[in-house]
Scaffold this motif. Sequence first.
Motif, short mmCIF file in Angstrom:
data_model
loop_
_atom_site.label_atom_id
_atom_site.label_comp_id
_atom_site.label_asym_id
_atom_site.label_seq_id
_atom_site.Cartn_x
_atom_site.Cartn_y
_atom_site.Cartn_z
N TYR A 302 42.58 75.72 74.96
CA TYR A 302 41.33 75.14 74.49
C TYR A 302 41.31 73.63 74.72
O TYR A 302 40.39 72.95 74.28
N ALA A 303 42.29 73.10 75.42
CA ALA A 303 42.38 71.66 75.66
C ALA A 303 41.49 71.26 76.83
O ALA A 303 41.40 71.98 77.82
N GLN A 304 40.84 70.11 76.71
CA GLN A 304 39.94 69.63 77.77
C GLN A 304 40.72 68.72 78.73
O GLN A 304 40.31 67.60 79.03
N ARG A 305 41.83 69.22 79.22
CA ARG A 305 42.64 68.48 80.18
C ARG A 305 43.43 69.51 81.01
O ARG A 305 43.65 70.63 80.59
N GLY A 306 43.83 69.11 82.20
CA GLY A 306 44.52 70.04 83.09
C GLY A 306 45.94 69.62 83.38
O GLY A 306 46.55 68.87 82.60
N ASN A 307 46.48 70.09 84.53
CA ASN A 307 47.85 69.73 84.88
C ASN A 307 47.97 69.43 86.37
O ASN A 307 47.07 69.72 87.17
N LEU A 308 49.08 68.85 86.75
CA LEU A 308 49.24 68.35 88.12
C LEU A 308 49.29 69.43 89.20
O LEU A 308 48.80 69.20 90.30
N PRO A 309 49.90 70.62 88.97
CA PRO A 309 49.89 71.63 90.04
C PRO A 309 48.49 72.01 90.52
O PRO A 309 48.26 72.20 91.71
N VAL A 310 47.53 72.10 89.60
CA VAL A 310 46.17 72.42 90.02
C VAL A 310 45.53 71.23 90.73
O VAL A 310 44.77 71.40 91.68
N VAL A 311 45.84 70.02 90.29
CA VAL A 311 45.36 68.83 91.00
C VAL A 311 45.81 68.90 92.46
O VAL A 311 45.02 68.68 93.39
N GLU A 312 47.09 69.20 92.66
CA GLU A 312 47.63 69.29 94.02
C GLU A 312 46.95 70.38 94.82
O GLU A 312 46.60 70.19 95.99
N ASP A 313 46.72 71.53 94.20
CA ASP A 313 46.08 72.65 94.89
C ASP A 313 44.66 72.30 95.32
O ASP A 313 44.23 72.60 96.44
N VAL A 314 43.91 71.65 94.43
CA VAL A 314 42.53 71.27 94.75
C VAL A 314 42.50 70.26 95.89
O VAL A 314 41.70 70.39 96.84
N ILE A 315 43.37 69.25 95.84
CA ILE A 315 43.40 68.23 96.88
C ILE A 315 43.81 68.83 98.22
O ILE A 315 43.29 68.45 99.28
N GLU A 316 44.74 69.79 98.19
CA GLU A 316 45.14 70.46 99.44
C GLU A 316 43.95 71.17 100.08
O GLU A 316 43.76 71.12 101.29
N GLY A 317 43.14 71.85 99.25
CA GLY A 317 41.96 72.51 99.78
C GLY A 317 40.98 71.52 100.36
O GLY A 317 40.40 71.75 101.43
N GLY A 318 40.80 70.40 99.68
CA GLY A 318 39.89 69.37 100.19
C GLY A 318 40.37 68.77 101.49
O GLY A 318 39.58 68.55 102.42
N MET A 319 41.67 68.53 101.61
CA MET A 319 42.23 67.95 102.84
C MET A 319 42.13 68.93 104.00
O MET A 319 41.91 68.52 105.15
N ALA A 320 42.30 70.22 103.73
CA ALA A 320 42.17 71.22 104.78
C ALA A 320 40.74 71.30 105.30
O ALA A 320 40.50 71.54 106.48
N LEU A 321 39.78 71.08 104.41
CA LEU A 321 38.37 71.17 104.79
C LEU A 321 37.88 69.90 105.47
O LEU A 321 37.21 69.95 106.51
N MET A 322 38.19 68.76 104.89
CA MET A 322 37.70 67.47 105.41
C MET A 322 38.81 66.43 105.27
O MET A 322 38.93 65.77 104.23
N PRO A 323 39.64 66.27 106.30
CA PRO A 323 40.81 65.38 106.23
C PRO A 323 40.47 63.95 105.83
O PRO A 323 41.33 63.24 105.30
N MET A 324 39.22 63.51 106.07
CA MET A 324 38.87 62.14 105.71
C MET A 324 38.98 61.89 104.21
O MET A 324 39.03 60.74 103.77
N LEU A 325 39.03 62.98 103.41
CA LEU A 325 39.16 62.84 101.97
C LEU A 325 40.42 62.07 101.59
O LEU A 325 40.47 61.39 100.57
N GLY A 326 41.45 62.16 102.45
CA GLY A 326 42.72 61.51 102.16
C GLY A 326 42.64 59.99 102.15
O GLY A 326 43.55 59.32 101.65
N ARG A 327 41.56 59.43 102.66
CA ARG A 327 41.41 57.97 102.70
C ARG A 327 40.66 57.44 101.47
O ARG A 327 40.56 56.24 101.28
N ALA A 328 40.10 58.35 100.68
CA ALA A 328 39.36 57.94 99.48
C ALA A 328 40.29 57.90 98.27
O ALA A 328 41.21 58.71 98.14
N ARG A 329 40.04 56.95 97.38
CA ARG A 329 40.83 56.85 96.15
C ARG A 329 40.16 57.64 95.03
O ARG A 329 38.94 57.63 94.89
N LEU A 330 41.00 58.31 94.25
CA LEU A 330 40.49 59.09 93.12
C LEU A 330 40.15 58.15 91.98
O LEU A 330 40.97 57.33 91.57
N LEU A 331 38.93 58.28 91.46
CA LEU A 331 38.48 57.39 90.39
C LEU A 331 38.81 57.95 89.03
O LEU A 331 39.33 57.25 88.16
#
Length: 416
Positions: A302-331
């Motif tokens: 019920y916590a409104q926060r996540g964990n790092l493995p899912v962060v990594e999984d999401v970013i991997e999907g984004g990088m596979a789709l649009m590699p330019m995402l790797g140049r943007a900083r996460l806010l």
Amino acid sequence: MRFSGFRVIKEALTGHKGWGKLWRNCAPQPAYDFIIVGGGGHGLATAYYLAKVFRKSRIAVLEKSWLGSGNIGRNTTIVRSNYLLPGNQPFYEFSMKLWENMEQDLNFNAMMSQRSIINLFHSDGQRDAYRRRGNAMHLSGAGGTLLSAGELREIAPFLNFDDARFPIKGGLRQERAGTARHDGVAWGYARAADQLGVDLIQNCEVTGFRREAGKVVGVETSRGFIGAKKVGVAVAGSSSRVMAAAEMRLPMESHVLQAFVSEGLKPTLPGVITFGAGHFYVSQSDKGGLVFGGDIDGYNTYAQRGNLPVVEDVIEGGMALMPMLGRARLLRSWGGVMDMSMDGSPIIDKTGIEGLYFNGGWCYGGFKATPASGYVFAHLLATDTPHEVASAFRFDRFARGYVIDEKGVGAQPNLH
């Protein structure tokens, strides 16, 4: 007070001294005809349509924190109606039509932007599935276009067409889909409901349900007992916890879903884009940030926060789709608690307890369903009969074997 361009000009010329509060901060009365538990998008929309469409009065919305503090303010703002199955497609198309007139109806800028959504496909099998989904969308009036890889290159040349592990072969586009400002939706419904006499009561947590002769007669809260003829519960990820106070066990689990925003960039994305070879979806906000997300965390919480493995999984999907995402900083990132039903589709129904009604199990589809969810839940509360576009969202479908198991809605928790 009505908002208009003329009013904005007048206030700008007079020092902005004429703006009032958007809604009253009400204290609870001893009793109401209708109590809506949950001051998020679905609860506020329910109260608004109860008062506006069904002409009901003596309505209160109870929120344990501040209005809009839950999932309505913790999502990726996507609005769409590109569904397949009969139980879902008419409902979400009904919701889309409400979205298209929401700002005029509420007299509030929800920043609705119909900039389209494109679901990418990466195999012949996916293409055939999207063609089938597109045909179902046309049958309901939702529209849609099947795009080739060449057409996609012209629309989104930044996607990884040439070096991808999962080559992009095309996509299904719904032109009427897009995004809206989540806070604006909550504020708009709250303001409009307040103007119709609905009491919006914040910092009022429901801790129990009082019953007499098997019928709910009100709720116990952190601010005392409040009587009611009918109680509707719309609390998203807290559904199981709240309904346990009525001794009900729901066919759903709560999981956290994380979302992310990058730094502001120049306009790049044409609309919402989803990755067909993984769970990743992205759009660009009016401030320029890339707003994206992916899978839920696999454990119950019920916590409104996540964990790092899912962060990594999401970013991997984004990088596979649009590699330019790797140049943007996460806010920034955040989490919302998803009430994951066993077939990935919602429940809007009377419970087995007289006077108690339930709206939940929205999985990933809660924000885009906001107006239709409120409308059909108000219909149920006012008439004691399900609305025609929500007739499949009943509790008994699990016992009868009529589950609405649609990939893309948010599949069963155990499969994530």
